[in-house]
Design an enzyme around this catalytic site. Structure first.
Site, PDB file in Angstrom:
ATOM      1  N   GLY A 234       0.805  -1.215   0.000  1.00 57.54           N
ATOM      2  CA  GLY A 234       0.000   0.000   0.000  1.00 57.54           C
ATOM      3  C   GLY A 234       0.838   1.263   0.000  1.00 57.54           C
ATOM      4  N   ILE A 461       0.482  -5.847   5.426  1.00 50.34           N
ATOM      5  CA  ILE A 461       0.527  -5.188   4.119  1.00 50.34           C
ATOM      6  C   ILE A 461       1.705  -5.669   3.277  1.00 50.34           C
ATOM      7  CG2 ILE A 461      -0.670  -3.187   5.035  1.00 50.34           C
ATOM      8  CD1 ILE A 461       1.966  -1.657   4.993  1.00 50.34           C
ATOM      9  N   THR A 631      13.118 -10.706   7.135  1.00 46.24           N
ATOM     10  CA  THR A 631      12.038  -9.831   6.679  1.00 46.24           C
ATOM     11  C   THR A 631      12.418  -8.365   6.884  1.00 46.24           C
ATOM     12  OG1 THR A 631      10.940 -10.050   8.838  1.00 46.24           O
ATOM     13  CG2 THR A 631      10.243 -11.554   7.085  1.00 46.24           C
ATOM     14  N   GLY A 701       9.818  -0.065   8.446  1.00 49.99           N
ATOM     15  CA  GLY A 701       9.275  -0.012   7.097  1.00 49.99           C
ATOM     16  C   GLY A 701       9.614   1.242   6.325  1.00 49.99           C
ATOM     17  N   GLU A 702       9.794   2.365   7.031  1.00 50.60           N
ATOM     18  CA  GLU A 702       9.931   3.640   6.326  1.00 50.60           C
ATOM     19  C   GLU A 702      11.320   4.269   6.396  1.00 50.60           C
ATOM     20  OE1 GLU A 702       5.586   5.601   6.805  1.00 50.60           O
ATOM     21  OE2 GLU A 702       6.269   4.295   8.416  1.00 50.60           O
TER      22      GLU A 702
END
Length: 740
Positions: A234, A461, A631, A701-702
């Site tokens: 997303g 996500i 991951t 994640g960012e």
């Protein structure tokens, strides 16, 4: 019986394969648009072909008469939608088909529902829309503060300090609009049973989606269920509800049939948000020995006419470096475009492009190594709040990352480094991202068959939430992760956090620990009355590696929890956990909590054919304890690939006559491919941040995208001598290079 044989690796800190991987590679994972029900109908919206004007009339007679068409919806017959109010978060607050005003190209003005997708598509094309009061749209990229600028952060007297600084930099940097392009298109499949909705949605926040949809559809929350089993990514574009979801639900309620609406790739460029363009003036002042005395950032961003989503470019600036004088101001310019929204690393990503580019220019002005400049300005506290850092290892990111990259071999002279007939450029940039928790609830069941079920109303996500939850529960219970079944993606479950801001992992840690702890308490109470522990007091018992045993004995002498439940004829025992967010937590407010990192980038430049490539990257990340390095590395690698696109390729272009995104397809909107991917080396420092949660884990994640574009353009300057301040880097920029 021997201890759990499935525990071949510790649950945390090792690269476990994704537990949902087999479902995805076999095609068994069900995404929203995969949902199919008897009698399913297909909906296709009709978008406006102007960006500024009004709908005068809609002729749907031809469309309504076409084969398979069930109904054409317009403002006249769609029914009533309510405003979202304060029910939750939404970027486009205006309900769809709410009035005749057209505010952006592609705005939905009608909806066709038919028996097949092909029939609905053909009929949508047959709908004829006439307009009045049409004006040329304003889609300019150049920004001026059209509303009062606000001061976001300030300390000292920045203007006085800049005026007296021995060395200064004063430059403006811009970033273009970028469009989210996940593999999975936005989709809604809506069902209505006469009382309640079940909505299969592409959302990064099932609980928020439920709350907003209930309010705008005018039904109680308990009459709306949101299901998102899997999400094809997303990047922030699926955080909040968009108009298509309401249209699908309204059509399903009206027709009494399930309705599927899948947004087209072209609609993705207009109807479901984007990262807006920014314009940032950076002014830095320093002493000759490289100590910052002043930093000023004045940034502007573009928004739609009616909605306002701030692109907070100063999000990381105020605490990144030590300086006694700082000021950050922001302002917006309204244009005839659709509402903007969050995109991976909102605010900090475009903001750090400007900050880290300016720091590189300051290093050049000082004739100082850019790594050394950053080290000399490392703060001891968060100077924007005067709070201590919960955990900060930026120095180690710079020094260990530099060592891994081989930075000591860098020749600072432009165009001086060569390999295999190519010019090399090396650049560096720092990055930071917030570390916070959201409220979360979790349920854990210990089952009589020896399995464990963990459930929470959150979603995966593509970042690995299924796997991360299995690992945390396995760690807390001392069992193998293959015995843990993870159930998420359903708003009927205990409410969990949204997947945004890199906050899911940190948010779930306390709730999972509490839930597993309470499940074990229930198990020990059960054990004290049955079998080998008949008559034993609960406080005499312990639970280790999936077994109940006397505290005075070893786990090997204990009894597996499945046997305890079997003896008690119980299907399961349950524990529930609940944790608060940190935004209102008094203890959390005592610290400045962020993640940090440093990117080292190598580019190759071939002047004879004007070919530029990002060839090698080393990224050092300080993001607390890393639950799953495999991951986790995937997350940083994906962010770097996205960063290459931001630096070199991505730019949404709007034509001025109609306000349309003219490159609204994956042929003309260029993104990073496998051929563009550099060699990537990810270094996790793995310093637990126990101020955030007991495991010390923060989200990642960012942060891998923040600052990366600046590392690329800094490397480009080192290779070519061309300073690119307007993203993306283009060949025409580099043709001015004198390096041959």
């Amino acid at each position: 019986m021997a201890p759990d044989a499935s525990r071949t690796l510790p649950a945390l800190g090792h690269g476990h394969a994704r537990v949902d991987g087999p479902l995805k590679v076999s095609g068994a994972a069900r995404y929203s648009s995969d949902c199919h029900f008897p009698g399913l109908l297909y909906a296709v919206p009709v978008g406006a072909t102007i960006a500024h004007g009004e709908v005068a009339s809609i002729d749907d007679s031809a469309a309504a008469a076409m084969p398979g068409v069930r109904k054409v919806y317009t403002r006249a017959n769609i029914g009533r939608f309510y405003k979202p109010g304060k029910s939750g978060y939404i970027d486009e607050a205006r309900p769809p088909l709410d009035d005749d005003t057209v505010r952006y190209y592609g705005q939905y003005v009608a909806l066709v529902v038919a028996d097949t997708f092909e029939q609905a598509t053909a009929a949508a094309r047959a709908v004829k829309v006439s307009y009045r009061n049409v004006q040329a749209p304003d889609v300019r990229m150049q920004l001026t503060a059209e509303e009062k600028q606000t001061t976001d952060s300030e300390r000292g007297d920045v203007d006085k300090a800049l005026a007296g600084a021995p060395v200064t930099v004063d430059q403006t940097y811009t970033t273009p609009p970028e469009t989210h392009n996940p593999i999975e298109l936005h989709a809604s499949v809506a069902t209505w049973d006469g009382k309640a909705f079940t909505l299969y949605e592409t959302t990064q926040s099932i609980i928020n989606h439920r709350d907003v949809m209930a309010q705008m559809l005018g039904v109680p929350k308990e009459n709306v269920r949101i299901v998102t089993e899997f999400l094809g990514s997303g990047f922030g574009g699926k955080l909040w509800p968009w108009p298509h979801a309401l249209l699908a639900a309204a059509a399903a309620r009206d027709l009494g049939k399930p309705v599927k609406l899948v947004v087209t790739r072209q609609m993705m460029f207009h109807n479901v948000g984007h990262r807006t363009n920014t314009q940032q003036r950076m002014r830095l002042g320093a002493t000759h020995d490289g100590k910052l005395v002043a930093l000023r950032q004045d940034f502007l961003y573009r928004t739609s006419r009616t909605d306002h989503t701030k692109e907070d470019c100063g999000e990381a600036t105020a605490f990144l470096y030590s300086t006694p004088n700082l000021k950050i101001t922001s302002g917006c310019a309204r244009r005839d475009i659709a509402p903007n929204t969050a995109m991976r690393g909102p605010g900090a990503v475009p903001g750090l492009f400007a900050v880290e580019s300016a720091m590189d220019e300051l290093a050049l002005a000082l004739k100082m190594d850019p790594v050394e400049l950053r080290l000399r300005n490392e703060p001891s506290i968060d100077e924007s709040t005067n709070l201590p850092f919960s955990s900060r290892h930026m120095k180690e990111c710079l020094t260990e990352g530099a060592a891994r990259f081989g930075w000591a071999k860098r020749n600072p002279a432009v165009g001086s480094m060569r390999a295999d007939g190519k010019v090399l450029g090396w650049g560096v940039a720092c990055c930071a991202w917030m570390a916070q928790r959201l409220a979360a609830e979790v349920s854990v069941l210990l089952n009589a068959d020896g399995s464990v079920r963990v459930a929470s109303g959150t979603q995966d996500i593509g970042t690995g939430t299924y796997t991360m939850l299995a690992q945390m529960v396995a760690h807390d219970l001392g069992i193998g992760i293959d015995r843990v079944k993870v159930v998420i993606g359903d708003s009927a479950l205990p409410p969990g956090p949204l997947s945004g801001g890199s906050m899911v992992t940190g948010s779930l840690v306390p709730a999972v620990a509490q839930a597993t702890g309470k499940a074990v308490e229930q198990l020990l109470q059960t054990a004290s009355g049955h079998g080998a522990f008949q008559g034993a007091k609960t406080e005499q018992l312990a639970f280790t590696d999936g077994r109940v045993h006397l505290r005075s004995s070893t786990p090997d002498e204990g009894v597996p929890f499945a046997d305890i439940l079997g003896q008690a004829r119980l299907a399961h025992v349950e524990g529930k956990g609940k944790s608060r967010d940190t935004f209102g937590d008094a203890e959390a407010k005592k610290y400045s909590m962020h993640s940090y990192g440093a990117h080292f980038v190598e580019v190759t430049w071939e002047p004879a054919i004007a070919r530029l490539r990002v060839s090698r990257v080393v990224t050092a990340i300080d993001a607390g304890r890393i639950i799953n390095p495999m991951t986790g590395r995937n997350q940083i690698e994906g962010a770097i690939a996205m960063g290459v696109g931001m630096a070199l390729f991505e730019e949404t272009q709007y034509e001025r006559r109609h306000g349309k995104a003219i490159n609204s397809n994956l042929a003309d909107y260029v993104m990073t491919t496998h051929a563009d991917a550099p060699q990537i080396d990810v270094l996790f420092l793995d310093y637990p941040d126990t101020k955030l949660n007991a495991l010390g884990a923060r989200g990642i994640g960012e942060i891998g995208l923040a600052g990366f574009a600046a590392a690329v353009t800094n490397a480009v300057h080192h290779a070519t001598g061309v300073r690119v301040r307007d993203l993306p880097v283009k060949i025409e920029h580099l043709l001015t290079s004198t390096i041959v």
